[in-house]
Design a protein around this motif. Structure first.
Motif, PDB file in Angstrom:
ATOM      1  N   UNK A   1       7.133  -6.055   6.695  1.00 57.03           N
ATOM      2  CA  UNK A   1       6.570  -4.710   6.742  1.00 57.03           C
ATOM      3  C   UNK A   1       7.294  -3.835   7.774  1.00 57.03           C
ATOM      4  N   UNK A   2       7.613  -2.604   7.378  1.00 55.77           N
ATOM      5  CA  UNK A   2       8.367  -1.715   8.249  1.00 55.77           C
ATOM      6  C   UNK A   2       7.531  -0.549   8.781  1.00 55.77           C
TER       7      UNK A   2
ATOM      8  N   UNK B   1       0.807  -1.234   0.000  1.00 53.30           N
ATOM      9  CA  UNK B   1       0.000   0.000   0.000  1.00 53.30           C
ATOM     10  C   UNK B   1       0.833   1.274   0.000  1.00 53.30           C
ATOM     11  N   UNK B   2       1.989   1.218   0.654  1.00 53.61           N
ATOM     12  CA  UNK B   2       2.895   2.371   0.703  1.00 53.61           C
ATOM     13  C   UNK B   2       4.328   1.830   0.705  1.00 53.61           C
TER      14      UNK B   2
ATOM     15  N   UNK C   1       1.559  -6.356   2.867  1.00 54.48           N
ATOM     16  CA  UNK C   1       0.343  -6.977   3.400  1.00 54.48           C
ATOM     17  C   UNK C   1      -0.047  -8.194   2.562  1.00 54.48           C
ATOM     18  N   UNK C   2      -0.818  -9.092   3.205  1.00 54.76           N
ATOM     19  CA  UNK C   2      -1.488 -10.186   2.519  1.00 54.76           C
ATOM     20  C   UNK C   2      -2.971 -10.138   2.884  1.00 54.76           C
ATOM     21  N   UNK C   3      -3.815 -10.552   1.960  1.00 55.69           N
ATOM     22  CA  UNK C   3      -5.224 -10.736   2.276  1.00 55.69           C
ATOM     23  C   UNK C   3      -5.357 -12.086   2.977  1.00 55.69           C
ATOM     24  N   UNK C   4      -5.811 -12.126   4.233  1.00 55.56           N
ATOM     25  CA  UNK C   4      -5.903 -13.406   4.954  1.00 55.56           C
ATOM     26  C   UNK C   4      -6.766 -14.437   4.240  1.00 55.56           C
TER      27      UNK C   4
END
Length: 496
Positions: free
Chosen positions: A104-105, A39-40, A45-48
């Motif tokens: 992810x940071x 997203x940024x 991210x993952x979609x569960x």
């Protein structure tokens, strides 16, 4: 009729189901990739629902392709990408936000806010064996509770629950009957006291996470309920669970203190078994819980060093830079040139992991001249994996006092003979590649099999292990020293 085990291997970029027979052989694999979401910059991210649907899909495909049903499966083991975390509604089963991935940071500032006080950071490390970092699950859950409208209130009311990917799969595969994890996954959340072997009220309060959200912690080799899902007829028990790196340590038969393995996957992870007494690292490593066979008294532990970019570096060359049509081409390209022409790649795309833990570092390429070609860059990327492993292994030797005579390796990238020979030369250590490199899946199968009597004991598992090839060091002392000096200079420039 012959019985089998199935390992559900839920990874960062794909879900797999692996069929294992009584001889410990992998006789079938089904795999499905799923989308990655960014997203940024720095967010992953993952979609569960993608994680769950692809895992169920490959399990079903595996059974169908071999003419099997759940009745033919003695037990299922689960191994999973660690630290990635899901928060969902305990009543509806719906996630309140995407899974925030270990890479992810976004929570780096949040970790600094919560653990910036040196005394707090020291206490967190003492309890968890982990250096406070956005890598681990705790700050990811805290971010979701802070940023999803109404999430904190719902969590405090007991309506939300959380879990790493193993927990998400278990909860769904058992139709919500079991909300559980194992100690290996729990120890990667930064909410688990590895000395007491239980969730810490202090840490949960520190991150603002109600303890009602947390799953039950059960032994890695034991009962995690039975599969009851509309896609499958019948049922079979889930009897083994371990985070991917601890599962690989178990799959490599590193059952004794001092034995170590390195898994080359999306990242690269070195683990050394240190027995039943944890100790704090003085060189930027994590102390984590290892998977144990049934009947083990108390917990067993491992030292771990995490490299963020390994196989993902080669995927970047293929997908981001277009320098490779297939990652498998990298070996021939690297061997087509005598050296890297002085090119060094420091793959700090999401910061540097162990032993540096520099979240602000970013990827860099050094030593470019007009004579540098894509072959040199590909070779430098393969060499970078060995340099990063050496950094971790040296820290591990200093912490443990053990100088390894050999390092067991696994993961998809170890099919690359050039990369493993470079590792042997740079590490000055024998590199042992087993006949079956799918040791992450095998570890989960071993845990499930030991819990159900499929195999009698760990010695039976040792007896099944085969070795494909041993890579021995051939580089001169002078050449090795020069190569390492160039790497150290590149890292120093990147960090400054």
């Amino acid at each position: 009729m012959e019985k089998y085990l199935v390992a559900l291997d839920q990874g960062t970029t794909s879900s797999r189901a692996v069929l294992v027979n009584r001889a410990g052989e992998i006789v079938g694999i089904s795999q499905s990739e799923f989308p990655q979401h960014f997203p940024q910059p720095g967010w992953v991210e993952h979609d569960p629902t993608d994680i769950l649907s692809t895992q169920v899909k490959v399990f079903a495909e595996l059974l169908v392709s071999h003419g099997l049903t759940l009745a033919d499966i003695q037990a299922v083991g689960i191994t999973n990408q660690r630290e990635t975390v899901v928060v969902w509604d305990r009543h509806t089963g719906k996630p309140v936000y995407n899974a925030i991935v270990w890479q992810c940071r976004r929570t780096a500032d949040l970790v600094e806010e919560i653990c910036g006080d040196p005394e707090v950071a020291a206490k967190v490390t003492q309890m968890t064996g982990l250096i406070p970092d956005a890598y681990y699950s705790a700050s990811k859950v805290a971010w979701i509770l802070r940023n999803v409208p109404g999430a904190q209130e719902k969590a405090e009311a007991g309506d939300l629950i959380m879990g790493t990917v193993d927990t998400w799969l278990i909860w769904n595969l058992t139709k919500g009957a079991v909300h559980a994890t194992d100690p290996t996954n729990a120890s990667r959340t930064m909410l688990f006291d590895i000395h007491k072997g239980q969730w810490s009220p202090y840490l949960c309060d520190l991150f603002g996470i109600p303890m009602s959200m947390l799953p039950e912690v059960r032994p890695s080799s034991g009962d995690f309920g039975s599969i009851s899902h509309s896609v499958f007829a019948g049922s079979t028990p889930i009897c083994g669970v371990a985070g991917d790196q601890q599962s690989a340590l178990f799959g490599q038969c590193c059952f004794e203190a001092g034995q170590a393995k390195s898994t080359f996957g999306t990242g690269c992870f070195l683990l050394m078994n240190i027995g039943d007494k944890p100790f704090a690292s003085r060189h930027g490593l994590a102390t984590t819980v290892a998977a144990s066979a049934p009947g083990t008294k108390g917990l067993e532990y491992a030292l771990e060093g995490s490299v963020f970019m390994a196989g993902a570096l080669m995927q970047w060359l293929r997908d981001g830079m277009g320098l490779l049509a297939d990652v498998a081409d990298s070996e021939a390209m690297a061997q087509s040139v005598p050296d890297s022409a002085g090119v060094y790649v420091v793959p700090a795309f999401t910061g540097l992991g162990a032993p540096y833990w520099d979240a602000d570092a970013r990827g860099a390429i050094y030593g470019l001249t007009r004579g540098a070609t894509k072959e040199h860059l590909v070779r430098a990327c393969l060499e970078a994996q060995a340099y990063q492993v050496n950094d971790v292994l040296q820290a591990m030797a200093q912490d443990s006092g053990i100088s390894l005579g050999e390092l067991a390796v696994d993961g998809g990238a170890v099919r690359n003979n050039f990369m493993l020979q470079w590792c042997a030369d740079i590490l000055n250590t024998n590199i042992v590649r087993p006949s079956c490199v799918e040791t992450t899946a095998l570890g989960a199968a071993y845990l499930a099999g030991l819990a159900t009597g499929f195999w009698d004991d760990v010695q039976a598992i040792r007896d099944m292990r085969g070795i494909d090839r041993v890579f021995t060091p051939t580089m001169s002392v002078t050449d090795r020293a020069a190569a390492l000096a160039g790497w150290e200079d590149a890292v120093r420039r990147t960090r400054s």
